[in-house]
Write a protein that holds these residues in place. Sequence first.
Motif, mmCIF file in Angstrom:
data_model
loop_
_atom_site.group_PDB
_atom_site.id
_atom_site.type_symbol
_atom_site.label_atom_id
_atom_site.label_comp_id
_atom_site.label_asym_id
_atom_site.label_seq_id
_atom_site.Cartn_x
_atom_site.Cartn_y
_atom_site.Cartn_z
ATOM 1 N N ARG A 73 0.832 -1.195 0.000
ATOM 2 C CA ARG A 73 0.000 0.000 0.000
ATOM 3 C C ARG A 73 0.874 1.255 0.000
ATOM 4 O O ARG A 73 1.933 1.283 0.626
ATOM 5 N N ALA A 74 0.388 2.256 -0.708
ATOM 6 C CA ALA A 74 1.048 3.561 -0.717
ATOM 7 C C ALA A 74 0.245 4.527 0.142
ATOM 8 O O ALA A 74 -0.992 4.494 0.133
ATOM 9 N N VAL A 75 0.935 5.367 0.896
ATOM 10 C CA VAL A 75 0.268 6.328 1.776
ATOM 11 C C VAL A 75 0.571 7.743 1.287
ATOM 12 O O VAL A 75 1.718 8.088 1.001
ATOM 13 N N THR A 76 -0.475 8.561 1.191
ATOM 14 C CA THR A 76 -0.303 9.968 0.826
ATOM 15 C C THR A 76 -0.827 10.838 1.968
ATOM 16 O O THR A 76 -1.811 10.493 2.629
ATOM 17 N N LEU A 77 -0.161 11.951 2.202
ATOM 18 C CA LEU A 77 -0.530 12.880 3.270
ATOM 19 C C LEU A 77 -0.822 14.247 2.671
ATOM 20 O O LEU A 77 -0.033 14.756 1.857
ATOM 21 N N SER A 78 -1.936 14.838 3.063
ATOM 22 C CA SER A 78 -2.228 16.191 2.581
ATOM 23 C C SER A 78 -1.275 17.206 3.213
ATOM 24 O O SER A 78 -0.986 18.244 2.635
ATOM 25 N N LYS A 79 -0.767 16.860 4.407
ATOM 26 C CA LYS A 79 0.218 17.694 5.104
ATOM 27 C C LYS A 79 1.204 16.749 5.788
ATOM 28 O O LYS A 79 0.797 15.749 6.362
ATOM 29 N N SER A 80 2.465 17.091 5.715
ATOM 30 C CA SER A 80 3.486 16.204 6.293
ATOM 31 C C SER A 80 4.071 16.744 7.586
ATOM 32 O O SER A 80 4.980 16.136 8.152
ATOM 33 N N ASP A 81 3.552 17.888 8.076
ATOM 34 C CA ASP A 81 4.136 18.511 9.265
ATOM 35 C C ASP A 81 3.649 17.879 10.559
ATOM 36 O O ASP A 81 4.272 18.049 11.610
ATOM 37 N N TYR A 82 2.547 17.136 10.519
ATOM 38 C CA TYR A 82 1.904 16.714 11.763
ATOM 39 C C TYR A 82 2.088 15.226 12.079
ATOM 40 O O TYR A 82 2.077 14.844 13.241
ATOM 41 N N LEU A 83 2.261 14.417 11.085
ATOM 42 C CA LEU A 83 2.464 13.000 11.338
ATOM 43 C C LEU A 83 3.032 12.322 10.098
ATOM 44 O O LEU A 83 2.986 12.870 8.993
ATOM 45 N N THR A 84 3.570 11.127 10.307
ATOM 46 C CA THR A 84 3.940 10.234 9.209
ATOM 47 C C THR A 84 3.096 8.979 9.356
ATOM 48 O O THR A 84 2.616 8.660 10.455
ATOM 49 N N ALA A 85 2.909 8.264 8.271
ATOM 50 C CA ALA A 85 2.066 7.063 8.314
ATOM 51 C C ALA A 85 2.647 5.985 7.414
ATOM 52 O O ALA A 85 3.237 6.283 6.370
ATOM 53 N N THR A 86 2.505 4.760 7.845
ATOM 54 C CA THR A 86 2.894 3.608 7.037
ATOM 55 C C THR A 86 1.721 2.647 6.990
ATOM 56 O O THR A 86 0.912 2.587 7.917
ATOM 57 N N ALA A 91 -3.942 -3.094 5.116
ATOM 58 C CA ALA A 91 -4.666 -1.822 5.145
ATOM 59 C C ALA A 91 -5.638 -1.733 3.973
ATOM 60 O O ALA A 91 -5.307 -2.084 2.835
ATOM 61 N N SER A 92 -6.837 -1.261 4.260
ATOM 62 C CA SER A 92 -7.840 -1.103 3.206
ATOM 63 C C SER A 92 -7.606 0.191 2.447
ATOM 64 O O SER A 92 -7.166 1.199 3.011
ATOM 65 N N VAL A 93 -7.895 0.150 1.156
ATOM 66 C CA VAL A 93 -7.788 1.351 0.330
ATOM 67 C C VAL A 93 -8.866 2.340 0.755
ATOM 68 O O VAL A 93 -10.032 1.976 0.928
ATOM 69 N N GLY A 94 -8.483 3.570 0.974
ATOM 70 C CA GLY A 94 -9.439 4.594 1.394
ATOM 71 C C GLY A 94 -8.728 5.838 1.873
ATOM 72 O O GLY A 94 -7.503 5.979 1.716
ATOM 73 N N SER A 95 -9.465 6.761 2.488
ATOM 74 C CA SER A 95 -8.878 7.990 3.016
ATOM 75 C C SER A 95 -9.474 8.272 4.389
ATOM 76 O O SER A 95 -10.596 7.849 4.705
ATOM 77 N N TYR A 96 -8.712 9.013 5.207
ATOM 78 C CA TYR A 96 -9.103 9.282 6.587
ATOM 79 C C TYR A 96 -8.815 10.749 6.926
ATOM 80 O O TYR A 96 -7.771 11.292 6.523
ATOM 81 N N GLN A 97 -9.764 11.358 7.664
ATOM 82 C CA GLN A 97 -9.580 12.731 8.150
ATOM 83 C C GLN A 97 -9.049 12.658 9.583
ATOM 84 O O GLN A 97 -9.670 12.066 10.466
ATOM 85 N N ILE A 98 -7.899 13.246 9.794
ATOM 86 C CA ILE A 98 -7.213 13.090 11.076
ATOM 87 C C ILE A 98 -6.889 14.449 11.684
ATOM 88 O O ILE A 98 -6.406 15.360 11.000
ATOM 89 N N GLU A 99 -7.162 14.567 12.983
ATOM 90 C CA GLU A 99 -6.759 15.724 13.775
ATOM 91 C C GLU A 99 -5.932 15.234 14.958
ATOM 92 O O GLU A 99 -6.276 14.234 15.595
ATOM 93 N N VAL A 100 -4.856 15.947 15.265
ATOM 94 C CA VAL A 100 -4.013 15.634 16.416
ATOM 95 C C VAL A 100 -4.172 16.778 17.409
ATOM 96 O O VAL A 100 -3.768 17.918 17.133
#
Length: 484
Positions: A73-86, A91-100
Motif C-alpha cells: 500500500r502507498a500512503v499519501t498525506l495532505s500535510k506532512s508537518d503533523y504526522l507520518t504514516a505507514t 490496510a484497506s484502500v481509502g482515506s481518513y480525516q485526522i486531527e491531532v
Amino acid sequence: MAGISGIGGSGLDIQGIVEKMVAAERAPKQDQLTKTQSKATAQLTAIGSLKGAISEFQTALTTLNSPTSFQARAVTLSKSDYLTATASTSASVGSYQIEVSRLASSSKVALASVPATSATTASDGTASSSPTTFGKGTLSIKIGDTKLSDIQVDATNNTLSGIRDAINKAGQSQGLSANIVNDNSGARLVLSSTKTGDGNNISVSVSGDDGSGNQSLTKLAYNPSDSESSDPAAAHSLTKAQSAQMTIDGLKITSASNTVSGAVDGLSFTLKATTPADSPMTVGVSQDESGVKGNIQKFVDSYNKLMGVIKTQTSVTTVGDNSAPITAALVGDATARGLTTTIRSELSTMQGTGAVKALADLGITTQKDGTLAIDDTKLSKMVSSNFSDLPGFFTGDQGLAARLKGKLDPYTMANGILEQRSTSLSSTLKSVDAQTATLNTRMTALSDRLYKQYNTMDQLYSSLSSTASSLSQQLAAMPFANKS
C-alpha cells in the motif's frame, strides 16, 4: 654460473649462447602455456561476470514473484508537518480525516534545590567549603506504577553527584536519567523519564534519614499528586506525562505514545505535532502502483544488464582491414548461447487469463539488440486499470518470474553449469602452473648441461692453444728454423 665469457681463452659469449639455446627450446611450450592460461583466465572472468548479472536478474525475479509486492500500500498525506504514516498489506484502500489535539509526553521533575557547597571549619579553625552532603537513608523512585530498585544513600554517595550517579545506574533499564542543574535557587537534581502516557509521572519518596548530612535527605522527596509550591526552590514538575489524543474521522483515539498502531487495521501513525483547530489533514491509502512499476523497471534493467554482459563476452570486434578481429572470451560458447535462447523463449510465452498475458500488454517490447524497452505511458495505464491482473502474470508456479527462475537455476545452482565451468577452468589454470613449473625445471637442467659442455669445450680449447704455443716455440728454436 660457470663459463659466462669463455674463461679458457676461446672468447666465446657462453652465457649469450646458452640463453639463446634455452629460450629457443622453451618458446614453443611456453607460448602454448601462455595462450592456454590467458584464455582460461579470460573465460573464468567472463563466467564470473555472467554469474553476477544472473544473480541480479534473479533478485528482481524473486521480488516480482512475491504476492506481497502487489499487495503493498502507498500512503499519501495532505500535510506532512503533523504526522507520518505507514501501511501494511492488510490496510484497506481509502482515506481518513485526522486531527491531532495532543502529543504524548514523558515526566520531567526538578527536585528541591540545595546549596552546591557548605562551609566547614577544621579543628585548627581554618574555614573551607565542601560539597553539600545528605543524611543516610533510602530513596525510592517510581515512574507511574513501576518502581525502580531502591537507592541506598550512605557515606560513599551522599552528595548530589553521588546520588545522581546512583540514580542513573538504577534507572538505565527503565529509561530514567538524572542530571544536576545549577539555577538561581541553587543546585538540584533533575530527573527525566522516557516513558510517555497518562499517569507515568516520576515520584520520589525518602525513608530512614539519619540527619548525618548538612542537608536532610527528605529534601529530595517529590509527590506529583501534591499541589505545586510557589517557591522556586521547591521541587516541582517541569513536564507531566500524558497520552496522545487524536481523532480519525471524528472518532477519538488515545495513545500512551506518539506511535499509534491498531487504531486502523494495517495503518501506523507517528505523531509529530498538533494540527490547527478544525483543520484536519487527509491520509490516503492506495495500491502501491509506483512500487510495482519500480519492480518491473528493475526486472527490465537487470535483464538488459544480463543481455549486455552476454553480448560483451560473445562479441567479435573488427579493428581494421589488415588486423585480426578481437574475439571476446565466450565467442561461440554453448553456455552463453543456450542461456540467451532459453530466456528469450520464456519472455515470449503467453501467460494468464486477464488483460495481461504478455510483456507487450504492459508496453514492454524487445528491441533489435535484444534488450527490453518500456513504454511508460502504456505501462502506467495498464497498472492503473488492470492492477488485479498483474499478480497472475508475474507470480505463482506458472508465472513469468517463476518460469524464468526455473530456467536460470540449472546455471546458478550448486554444481550447476556455471560452477562446473568455473571448476574446469580453475583446473586448467592449476595444470598450467604445474606444467610451467615442470618446464622451468627442465630448462634449468638444460641450461646447466649446456654450460657444462661449453665450459669443457672452452677448457679443451685452452689446453690445445697452450700445446700449440709450446710447439711453436720449440720449432722456432730448432737449428733449421734460423736458415733462410
